[in-house]
Enzyme design. Structure first.
Site, short mmCIF file in Angstrom:
data_model
loop_
_atom_site.label_atom_id
_atom_site.label_comp_id
_atom_site.label_asym_id
_atom_site.label_seq_id
_atom_site.Cartn_x
_atom_site.Cartn_y
_atom_site.Cartn_z
N ILE A 140 0.83 -1.21 0.00
CA ILE A 140 0.00 0.00 0.00
C ILE A 140 0.86 1.26 0.00
CG2 ILE A 140 -1.85 -1.20 1.25
CD1 ILE A 140 -1.07 0.48 3.74
N HIS A 167 -8.88 1.85 -0.43
CA HIS A 167 -7.51 2.34 -0.27
C HIS A 167 -6.71 1.52 -1.26
CE1 HIS A 167 -3.46 2.94 1.28
NE2 HIS A 167 -3.91 3.90 2.07
N VAL A 168 -5.98 2.19 -2.13
CA VAL A 168 -5.21 1.47 -3.15
C VAL A 168 -4.31 0.45 -2.46
CG1 VAL A 168 -3.40 1.70 -4.91
CG2 VAL A 168 -5.26 3.36 -4.81
N HIS A 169 -4.40 -0.79 -2.92
CA HIS A 169 -3.56 -1.87 -2.40
C HIS A 169 -3.54 -3.01 -3.41
CE1 HIS A 169 -7.58 -3.16 -1.21
NE2 HIS A 169 -7.11 -4.38 -1.00
#
Length: 101
Positions: free
Chosen positions: A43, A99-101
């Site tokens: 992340i 959440h970008v991951h």
């Protein structure tokens, strides 16, 4: 607690995690509900709910870290034969944790 808040707490050190990589921009840690042995989350430390919000330089760094971790997994005791890099961007794409991951 929602996963977005949990990611923020992990980045801030307020929640426990099994970190495998950390630098000024990126954090990687073991998933608490792994789909497969060696399941990692990579992340950005700066919140980004979608790719559109993610700084392209940080996006590139995320991929570079993922490449290094994939190579490390192949050489580890996990000894995986293959690696998936998966990123869902948006509800239609299957994104559940924003959440970008």
């Amino acid at each position: 607690m929602d996963p977005y808040t949990i990611f923020a707490d992990i980045v801030a050190g307020r929640a426990p995690s099994s970190k495998v990589y950390e630098d000024d921009d990126v954090l990687a840690f073991m998933d608490i509900r792994p789909m497969t042995p060696g399941h990692l989350l990579v992340i950005p430390k700066v919140p980004a709910r979608s790719l559109a919000e993610l700084d392209p330089a940080i996006g590139g760094k995320l991929f570079q870290v993922a490449q290094r971790l994939a190579a490390a997994l192949r050489e580890s005791e996990v000894r995986c034969d293959g690696v998936n890099l998966f990123l869902a961007d948006g509800v239609t794409a299957g994104q559940e944790v924003f959440h970008v991951h």
